[in-house]
Design a protein around this motif. Structure first.
Motif, PDB file in Angstrom:
ATOM      1  N   ALA A 101       0.823  -1.215   0.000  1.00 26.17           N
ATOM      2  CA  ALA A 101       0.000   0.000   0.000  1.00 26.17           C
ATOM      3  C   ALA A 101       0.849   1.254   0.000  1.00 26.17           C
ATOM      4  O   ALA A 101       0.394   2.326  -0.421  1.00 26.17           O
ATOM      5  CB  ALA A 101      -0.932   0.003   1.205  1.00 26.17           C
ATOM      6  N   SER A 159       1.052   2.343  -3.896  1.00 28.21           N
ATOM      7  CA  SER A 159      -0.144   3.018  -4.412  1.00 28.21           C
ATOM      8  C   SER A 159      -1.341   2.119  -4.200  1.00 28.21           C
ATOM      9  O   SER A 159      -1.203   0.910  -3.973  1.00 28.21           O
ATOM     10  CB  SER A 159      -0.006   3.321  -5.908  1.00 28.21           C
ATOM     11  OG  SER A 159       0.009   2.124  -6.662  1.00 28.21           O
ATOM     12  N   GLU A 160      -2.548   2.708  -4.291  1.00 28.75           N
ATOM     13  CA  GLU A 160      -3.764   1.897  -4.193  1.00 28.75           C
ATOM     14  C   GLU A 160      -3.884   0.988  -5.413  1.00 28.75           C
ATOM     15  O   GLU A 160      -4.453  -0.096  -5.328  1.00 28.75           O
ATOM     16  CB  GLU A 160      -5.004   2.789  -4.050  1.00 28.75           C
ATOM     17  CG  GLU A 160      -5.148   3.415  -2.680  1.00 28.75           C
ATOM     18  CD  GLU A 160      -6.550   3.927  -2.396  1.00 28.75           C
ATOM     19  OE1 GLU A 160      -7.435   3.768  -3.280  1.00 28.75           O
ATOM     20  OE2 GLU A 160      -6.776   4.470  -1.305  1.00 28.75           O
ATOM     21  N   VAL A 167      -2.015  -2.166  -4.619  1.00 34.98           N
ATOM     22  CA  VAL A 167      -2.808  -3.033  -3.741  1.00 34.98           C
ATOM     23  C   VAL A 167      -3.891  -3.745  -4.547  1.00 34.98           C
ATOM     24  O   VAL A 167      -4.140  -4.941  -4.380  1.00 34.98           O
ATOM     25  CB  VAL A 167      -3.453  -2.218  -2.600  1.00 34.98           C
ATOM     26  CG1 VAL A 167      -4.384  -3.115  -1.776  1.00 34.98           C
ATOM     27  CG2 VAL A 167      -2.397  -1.618  -1.709  1.00 34.98           C
ATOM     28  N   SER A 168      -4.537  -3.015  -5.441  1.00 34.42           N
ATOM     29  CA  SER A 168      -5.609  -3.591  -6.255  1.00 34.42           C
ATOM     30  C   SER A 168      -5.080  -4.712  -7.142  1.00 34.42           C
ATOM     31  O   SER A 168      -5.673  -5.797  -7.234  1.00 34.42           O
ATOM     32  CB  SER A 168      -6.263  -2.505  -7.117  1.00 34.42           C
ATOM     33  OG  SER A 168      -6.860  -1.518  -6.316  1.00 34.42           O
ATOM     34  N   THR A 203     -11.450   1.426  -8.480  1.00 29.29           N
ATOM     35  CA  THR A 203     -10.307   1.157  -7.596  1.00 29.29           C
ATOM     36  C   THR A 203     -10.674   1.237  -6.120  1.00 29.29           C
ATOM     37  O   THR A 203     -10.152   0.478  -5.303  1.00 29.29           O
ATOM     38  CB  THR A 203      -9.164   2.144  -7.911  1.00 29.29           C
ATOM     39  OG1 THR A 203      -8.804   2.026  -9.283  1.00 29.29           O
ATOM     40  CG2 THR A 203      -7.944   1.854  -7.048  1.00 29.29           C
ATOM     41  N   THR A 258      -9.897  -1.889  -3.671  1.00 28.18           N
ATOM     42  CA  THR A 258      -9.005  -1.746  -2.522  1.00 28.18           C
ATOM     43  C   THR A 258      -9.732  -2.070  -1.223  1.00 28.18           C
ATOM     44  O   THR A 258      -9.198  -2.781  -0.356  1.00 28.18           O
ATOM     45  CB  THR A 258      -8.435  -0.323  -2.464  1.00 28.18           C
ATOM     46  OG1 THR A 258      -7.800  -0.010  -3.708  1.00 28.18           O
ATOM     47  CG2 THR A 258      -7.428  -0.192  -1.336  1.00 28.18           C
ATOM     48  N   TYR A 269      -3.556   1.130   6.992  1.00 27.70           N
ATOM     49  CA  TYR A 269      -3.473   0.874   5.554  1.00 27.70           C
ATOM     50  C   TYR A 269      -3.315   2.135   4.710  1.00 27.70           C
ATOM     51  O   TYR A 269      -3.214   2.066   3.492  1.00 27.70           O
ATOM     52  CB  TYR A 269      -4.711   0.105   5.079  1.00 27.70           C
ATOM     53  CG  TYR A 269      -4.745  -1.331   5.524  1.00 27.70           C
ATOM     54  CD1 TYR A 269      -4.038  -2.311   4.835  1.00 27.70           C
ATOM     55  CD2 TYR A 269      -5.480  -1.714   6.645  1.00 27.70           C
ATOM     56  CE1 TYR A 269      -4.064  -3.638   5.244  1.00 27.70           C
ATOM     57  CE2 TYR A 269      -5.520  -3.045   7.052  1.00 27.70           C
ATOM     58  CZ  TYR A 269      -4.805  -3.990   6.349  1.00 27.70           C
ATOM     59  OH  TYR A 269      -4.838  -5.295   6.754  1.00 27.70           O
ATOM     60  N   LEU A 291      -5.444   4.587   3.822  1.00 29.44           N
ATOM     61  CA  LEU A 291      -6.512   4.628   2.833  1.00 29.44           C
ATOM     62  C   LEU A 291      -7.092   6.031   2.674  1.00 29.44           C
ATOM     63  O   LEU A 291      -7.025   6.862   3.577  1.00 29.44           O
ATOM     64  CB  LEU A 291      -7.652   3.673   3.260  1.00 29.44           C
ATOM     65  CG  LEU A 291      -7.276   2.214   3.486  1.00 29.44           C
ATOM     66  CD1 LEU A 291      -8.455   1.458   4.097  1.00 29.44           C
ATOM     67  CD2 LEU A 291      -6.847   1.573   2.173  1.00 29.44           C
ATOM     68  N   SER A 292      -7.694   6.250   1.519  1.00 27.83           N
ATOM     69  CA  SER A 292      -8.434   7.496   1.308  1.00 27.83           C
ATOM     70  C   SER A 292      -9.702   7.442   2.150  1.00 27.83           C
ATOM     71  O   SER A 292     -10.176   6.350   2.512  1.00 27.83           O
ATOM     72  CB  SER A 292      -8.800   7.644  -0.167  1.00 27.83           C
ATOM     73  OG  SER A 292      -9.699   6.624  -0.569  1.00 27.83           O
ATOM     74  N   THR A 325     -12.418   5.102   0.713  1.00 27.16           N
ATOM     75  CA  THR A 325     -12.071   3.682   0.834  1.00 27.16           C
ATOM     76  C   THR A 325     -12.176   3.230   2.287  1.00 27.16           C
ATOM     77  O   THR A 325     -12.647   2.125   2.572  1.00 27.16           O
ATOM     78  CB  THR A 325     -10.648   3.437   0.311  1.00 27.16           C
ATOM     79  OG1 THR A 325     -10.535   3.935  -1.016  1.00 27.16           O
ATOM     80  CG2 THR A 325     -10.311   1.964   0.320  1.00 27.16           C
TER      81      THR A 325
END
Length: 441
Positions: free
Chosen positions: A33, A36-37, A40-41, A261, A265, A337, A339-340, A343
């Protein structure tokens, strides 16, 4: 047949092994992570494919351990050792074939399963798939060895090996991802290298320790159709069941990929945490194969039923403790993680849905059928799982997520419905006696 101390020696290492595997998986995701996301994806999508293929190796290992457990219950040591050798050769040959196919056709496989992906996600997936596919034969060897040692009640060895493998994996990730900025490729190389070392360690131990499953030498191997057939009688239905189960997950992953995405994620993080939530069931389920297999091999059918109920009670208590703990700490867990906000919120919804449902449904849906398999009742579990998978998990995923507009949450709700239906079928089967008449030896 088993004292409380015997069960403790079997279960406690299995619990720690599952904890270790889950936390190392989470560490992998956290490290990736940092790239970038999209990374991870891509990794999460291929992890779904890898899990599908690894279920084949795990199913064969399970088939071998059930056959060996039943022979040990019968006190037939010679056939137990012969079954061990046949298992190792069968799994590694199949794994090599699968590995070659995946390496050669990796791009076509990704495109067929997931359709059109964002370019960055596709690049990450392609790279990760190529490198991890090289490790399939070694994963199969590790699984076979671990299953055989569990069959004799020695779960400590696979725990030690897992400690070594996962420690090397994390160190390798740190060096290759952070030190050399290799991103997804670094994570894949670290994972594959640790699998190779783990396989060599496991094969060394199985040829050098004086146990009921010792393989004296890999030289002068002779294919034994009768023994291999017994392994396949259990392993193939289990492999088909697990494979179709993972195909169903891949189909839902393909559906999730169309949501973007953020959903991919959040789903990856949810899968990570769901593995943590199911540690008690996974550990007890593995123990059940050894315990019930031994009882059935010795024709101690009432003991097989007794130990199944006893182990399920332990699993229910463990699931309650672990999932309540995750619910209380969910915000803290998700915060690691990076995350945004969007997300993070979606992942939080998934974790709550999963943990509340898992407390009640995971043990009868996935732990109980291990007792049926250990007794040789593999066709029933396969047919039930396949029908419920397609009718509930797949069908309801599309209904809930697209028709009702629930998106990713709809996919996870469909999964919960799947658990409930299969739990009913497995409990009904267990209450009868037919499952106790399916021994393979």
């Amino acid at each position: 047949m088993f004292s409380k101390k015997d069960l403790q020696r079997l279960i406690i290492p299995l619990i720690f092994e599952q904890i270790l595997a889950v936390f190392m998986g989470m560490a992998d995701t956290v490290m990736v992570a940092s790239c970038s996301e999209a990374a991870v994806s891509g990794v999460s999508l291929i992890d779904g494919v890898n899990l599908l293929l690894l279920q084949v190796f795990a199913a064969l290992a399970t088939g071998g351990s059930i056959v060996v457990s039943q022979y040990l219950g019968k006190r037939d040591i010679q056939n137990a050792k012969n079954s061990s050798k046949q298992l190792v050769f069968a799994t590694v040959i199949i794994a090599i074939v699968i590995s070659v196919i995946c390496i050669v056709f990796r791009i076509q496989i990704i495109s067929t399963i997931f359709g059109k992906l964002d370019p960055e996600v596709f690049t990450s997936a392609r790279t990760y798939f190529l490198i991890t596919a090289m490790g399939y034969p070694f994963i199969s060897l590790f699984n076979a060895g671990a299953a055989l040692f569990r069959a004799i009640g020695n779960a400590k060895l696979s725990l030690k090996c897992s400690l070594m493998m996962n420690g090397l994996n994390v160190i390798g990730n740190a060096i290759l991802i952070y030190g050399f900025n290799m991103g997804v490729a670094g994570a894949a190389i670290a994972t594959t290298t640790s699998n190779i070392l783990g396989a060599f360690f496991m094969m060394y131990m199985i040829t050098h320790q004086d146990t009921e499953v010792r393989i004296d030498s890999f030289r002068h191997y002779r294919f034994d159709l009768k023994t291999t057939e017994k392994i396949f009688v259990v392993g193939i239905p289990s492999g088909l069941e697990n494979g179709i189960f993972q195909i169903g997950k891949l189909l839902t992953a393909s559906l999730i990929a169309s949501f973007g995405t953020v959903s991919i994620t959040a789903n990856a993080i949810g899968n990570n945490i769901s593995n943590l939530a199911c540690i008690p069931e996974m550990a007890i389920g593995l123990a059940m194969i050894t315990v019930v297999g031994r009882c059935v091999g010795a024709k101690e059918y009432e003991q097989a039923r007794y130990y199944t109920k006893y182990l399920m009670k332990i699993a229910f208590i463990g699931m309650l403790i672990v999932n309540v703990g995750i619910l209380c700490l969910s915000s803290n867990i998700l915060s690691i993680y990076n995350l945004s906000p969007e997300t993070f919120q979606l992942a939080m919804e998934i974790v709550i849905i999963y943990c509340v449902s898992a407390i009640f449904l995971v043990v009868p849906a996935f732990g109980l059928p291990n007792a049926l398999r250990a007794a040789g009742d593999v066709k029933y579990t396969m047919i039930t799982s396949v029908i419920v998978m397609w009718s509930c998990r797949i069908g309801l995923s599309y209904l809930f997520s697209l028709t009702f507009g629930l998106g990713l949450v709809g996919v996870w709700l469909a999964m919960i419905c799947d658990w409930g239906v299969r739990s009913i079928f497995f409990v009904i089967r267990f209450k009868g006696n037919h499952w106790l008449t399916k021994a393979v030896i």
